[in-house]
Design a protein around this motif. Structure first.
Motif, mmCIF file in Angstrom:
data_model
loop_
_atom_site.group_PDB
_atom_site.id
_atom_site.type_symbol
_atom_site.label_atom_id
_atom_site.label_comp_id
_atom_site.label_asym_id
_atom_site.label_seq_id
_atom_site.Cartn_x
_atom_site.Cartn_y
_atom_site.Cartn_z
ATOM 1 N N VAL A 237 0.866 -1.178 0.000
ATOM 2 C CA VAL A 237 0.000 0.000 0.000
ATOM 3 C C VAL A 237 0.902 1.227 0.000
ATOM 4 C CG1 VAL A 237 -1.670 1.360 1.301
ATOM 5 C CG2 VAL A 237 -1.908 -1.128 1.188
ATOM 6 N N LEU A 238 0.749 2.062 -1.028
ATOM 7 C CA LEU A 238 1.583 3.261 -1.152
ATOM 8 C C LEU A 238 0.698 4.491 -0.985
ATOM 9 C CD1 LEU A 238 4.388 4.456 -1.896
ATOM 10 C CD2 LEU A 238 3.606 4.471 -4.288
ATOM 11 N N GLY B 21 3.134 8.968 -7.661
ATOM 12 C CA GLY B 21 2.955 8.391 -8.992
ATOM 13 C C GLY B 21 4.262 7.979 -9.626
ATOM 14 N N THR B 22 5.268 8.826 -9.485
ATOM 15 C CA THR B 22 6.591 8.517 -10.053
ATOM 16 C C THR B 22 7.186 7.283 -9.411
ATOM 17 O OG1 THR B 22 6.999 10.864 -10.509
ATOM 18 C CG2 THR B 22 8.926 9.406 -10.408
ATOM 19 N N GLN B 23 7.111 7.195 -8.100
ATOM 20 C CA GLN B 23 7.696 6.062 -7.395
ATOM 21 C C GLN B 23 6.881 4.781 -7.607
ATOM 22 O OE1 GLN B 23 10.661 6.145 -6.222
ATOM 23 N NE2 GLN B 23 10.867 8.363 -6.506
ATOM 24 N N ALA B 24 5.584 4.922 -7.834
ATOM 25 C CA ALA B 24 4.761 3.745 -8.108
ATOM 26 C C ALA B 24 5.245 3.032 -9.367
ATOM 27 C CB ALA B 24 3.291 4.146 -8.252
ATOM 28 N N GLU B 25 5.627 3.810 -10.379
ATOM 29 C CA GLU B 25 6.143 3.207 -11.606
ATOM 30 C C GLU B 25 7.421 2.425 -11.339
ATOM 31 O OE1 GLU B 25 4.849 3.132 -14.783
ATOM 32 O OE2 GLU B 25 3.089 3.820 -13.673
ATOM 33 N N SER C 169 -4.284 1.652 -9.383
ATOM 34 C CA SER C 169 -4.581 3.025 -8.996
ATOM 35 C C SER C 169 -6.086 3.218 -9.005
ATOM 36 C CB SER C 169 -3.922 4.001 -9.976
ATOM 37 O OG SER C 169 -4.458 5.296 -9.841
ATOM 38 N N THR C 170 -6.644 3.600 -7.865
ATOM 39 C CA THR C 170 -8.104 3.749 -7.810
ATOM 40 C C THR C 170 -8.583 4.822 -8.788
ATOM 41 O OG1 THR C 170 -7.784 5.195 -5.897
ATOM 42 C CG2 THR C 170 -8.424 2.928 -5.463
ATOM 43 N N GLY C 171 -7.777 5.860 -8.983
ATOM 44 C CA GLY C 171 -8.156 6.887 -9.946
ATOM 45 C C GLY C 171 -8.277 6.318 -11.349
ATOM 46 N N ASP C 172 -7.273 5.521 -11.755
ATOM 47 C CA ASP C 172 -7.299 4.902 -13.088
ATOM 48 C C ASP C 172 -8.456 3.920 -13.215
ATOM 49 O OD1 ASP C 172 -5.052 6.339 -13.723
ATOM 50 O OD2 ASP C 172 -3.649 4.676 -13.391
ATOM 51 N N ILE C 173 -8.712 3.164 -12.146
ATOM 52 C CA ILE C 173 -9.777 2.158 -12.183
ATOM 53 C C ILE C 173 -11.144 2.828 -12.301
ATOM 54 C CG2 ILE C 173 -10.937 0.359 -10.838
ATOM 55 C CD1 ILE C 173 -8.168 -0.334 -9.667
ATOM 56 N N PHE C 174 -11.343 3.909 -11.551
ATOM 57 C CA PHE C 174 -12.604 4.647 -11.639
ATOM 58 C C PHE C 174 -12.804 5.186 -13.053
ATOM 59 C CE2 PHE C 174 -13.216 4.588 -7.113
ATOM 60 C CZ PHE C 174 -14.563 4.865 -6.945
ATOM 61 N N ARG C 175 -11.763 5.807 -13.603
ATOM 62 C CA ARG C 175 -11.873 6.382 -14.949
ATOM 63 C C ARG C 175 -12.163 5.309 -15.985
ATOM 64 N NH1 ARG C 175 -8.094 9.973 -12.622
ATOM 65 N NH2 ARG C 175 -6.346 8.559 -13.008
ATOM 66 N N PHE C 176 -11.527 4.145 -15.856
ATOM 67 C CA PHE C 176 -11.763 3.053 -16.805
ATOM 68 C C PHE C 176 -13.210 2.590 -16.760
ATOM 69 C CE2 PHE C 176 -12.247 -1.503 -17.503
ATOM 70 C CZ PHE C 176 -11.727 -1.637 -18.787
ATOM 71 N N ILE D 199 14.612 12.138 -7.493
ATOM 72 C CA ILE D 199 13.856 10.908 -7.732
ATOM 73 C C ILE D 199 14.707 9.696 -7.385
ATOM 74 C CG2 ILE D 199 12.797 9.472 -9.516
ATOM 75 C CD1 ILE D 199 11.888 12.020 -10.901
ATOM 76 N N ALA D 200 15.973 9.736 -7.801
ATOM 77 C CA ALA D 200 16.872 8.609 -7.551
ATOM 78 C C ALA D 200 17.092 8.389 -6.058
ATOM 79 C CB ALA D 200 18.209 8.838 -8.254
ATOM 80 N N GLU D 201 17.205 9.482 -5.299
ATOM 81 C CA GLU D 201 17.427 9.365 -3.857
ATOM 82 C C GLU D 201 16.217 8.740 -3.160
ATOM 83 O OE1 GLU D 201 20.427 13.175 -3.074
ATOM 84 O OE2 GLU D 201 18.244 13.437 -3.000
ATOM 85 N N VAL D 202 15.014 9.189 -3.548
ATOM 86 C CA VAL D 202 13.807 8.633 -2.941
ATOM 87 C C VAL D 202 13.645 7.169 -3.341
ATOM 88 C CG1 VAL D 202 11.303 8.834 -2.779
ATOM 89 C CG2 VAL D 202 12.704 10.901 -2.890
ATOM 90 N N THR D 203 13.961 6.876 -4.584
ATOM 91 C CA THR D 203 13.887 5.497 -5.071
ATOM 92 C C THR D 203 14.796 4.580 -4.262
ATOM 93 O OG1 THR D 203 13.303 6.137 -7.329
ATOM 94 C CG2 THR D 203 14.330 3.987 -7.046
ATOM 95 N N GLU D 204 15.990 5.044 -3.970
ATOM 96 C CA GLU D 204 16.933 4.237 -3.187
ATOM 97 C C GLU D 204 16.404 3.985 -1.782
ATOM 98 O OE1 GLU D 204 21.650 4.292 -1.796
ATOM 99 O OE2 GLU D 204 20.850 5.869 -3.094
#
Length: 372
Positions: free
Chosen positions: A187-188, A197-201, A213-220, A358-363
């Motif tokens: 759960v993120l 969103g960036t880190q989810a990818e 993503s609930t947003g994507d699922i709702f839109r679909f 982004i790289a620092e958070v990813t690590e």
């Protein structure tokens, strides 16, 4: 886990989810037959609990009859349907709604269609609480379907295993090897602008997870005018919040579409304690659980400036109004932040500093997930 005769069964569908599905079916049928008196024909033995609850929510005039057929022995379908008890009532010119507990191969449906065609009915409709699309072999349309399920043997709520289990208020499936330790369910969550969103990818690709993503699922669902999309839109059009039951059903459908997934990344859900409870209950039916929750943390003032800067190029109105941004953070703090204590109590909460490249958070995220 329960035992019936020589087999073990695990929790699958809750009483609350069954009740919601039946209410929805009753409303659909009422909308179609508001100007006439249909005859509901329950197929014994399995449909007695379903039909009973269906009648609680069906508010228009109707008649109820029963017919008994047999197509099961043990946990396997015999593929041989025999009529045991027929209907004596004259049905010519009447609208008939067959009430089935479950439709799998469709052999019973085919036999019923043949029986009622000979009786000259005006309309012939099929309403089933459970449907196994993987097992269905017929071209006959099912008019009202409560819950789509995988091709697994189930008991409870009218369905039995050699006579046992019909009286269970919830539905259980034949137990399989526990795979919860093989699944990674993350759960993120984080405040708007925290880089979720960036880190989810990144998480999706590195750990081979299905990103939900609930947003994507709702839109679909709304864009494709699905049954759940229509239901969600009916609430949204009135300015009401979409009930948790609808959201979790959308998520459940997406999970069922990915039976071979190694794990799931839940993005945007849960947002409240009630939703977290619902997610835990659903995963439990699969013998799974939330592996960990990861929150990207950042100071509100930094995030406000980040969003205002993003709004200069994103074109999003909600990224250009500081008051709206702060209102979003207030809502997050009031509704979502309590999830921290919820998951801390399960020893599953992990906080990650969301400020940096982004790289620092990813690590930082990788360090947390690799330690699980």
């Amino acid at each position: 886990m329960i035992q019936l005769h020589d087999k073990h069964f695990e929790a699958f569908i809750s009483e609350k989810e069954l009740d919601y599905a039946i209410q929805n079916l009753a409303k659909q049928i009422e909308d179609d037959f508001y100007d006439e008196v249909p005859i509901f024909v329950g197929i014994l033995n399995g449909s007695f609990m379903f039909l009973s609850d269906l009648m609680k929510y069906y508010s228009q005039p109707c008649e109820v009859e029963f017919v008994k057929l047999s197509s099961y022995e043990g946990i396997q379908s015999t593929n041989n349907v025999k009529q045991l008890i027929g209907l004596n009532q004259d049905l010519e010119g009447r609208s008939v709604i067959i009430v089935e507990d479950i439709v799998d191969t469709g052999n019973t449906v085919e036999e019923l269609k043949h029986i009622f065609k000979e009786k000259g009915v005006k309309h012939f409709k099929i309403a089933t609480l459970f449907f196994k699309p993987e097992a269905y072999t017929k071209d006959i349309k099912l008019d009202y379907v409560g819950i789509h399920i995988p091709n697994k043997f189930i008991v409870g709520f009218g369905l039995d295993y050699d006579g046992l289990g019909r009286n269970l208020k919830e539905v259980y499936q034949l137990a399989t090897q526990n795979t919860k330790n093989e699944m990674i369910n993350i759960v993120l969550f984080g405040k708007p602008g925290a880089g979720k969103g960036t880190q989810a990818e990144f998480l999706k690709d590195k750990y081979n997870l299905v990103h939900l993503s609930t947003g994507d699922i709702f839109r679909f669902n709304i864009k494709n005018d699905t049954e759940l999309g229509q239901l969600a839109k009916s609430y949204m059009d009135k300015g009401d919040l979409v009930p948790d039951e609808v959201t979790i059903k959308m998520l459940q459908d997406e999970v069922e579409k990915n039976p071979n997934a190694k794990g799931f990344l839940f993005d945007g859900f849960p947002r409240t304690i009630a939703q977290a409870d619902a997610l835990d209950a659903f995963l439990k039916t699969k013998s799974w659980e939330v592996t960990a929750t990861v929150a990207l943390e950042a100071d509100d003032e930094i995030l406000v400036q980040r969003l205002l800067e993003r709004g200069k190029t994103s074109g999003r109105a909600d990224d250009q109004d500081e008051e709206k941004i702060r209102n979003r953070y207030q809502e997050y703090n009031e509704k979502t932040a309590p999830l921290i204590d919820y998951y801390k109590a399960q020893d599953k909460f992990h906080s990650v500093d969301g400020i940096g490249s982004i790289a620092e958070v990813t690590e930082r995220l990788s360090t947390v997930l690799d330690s699980l």
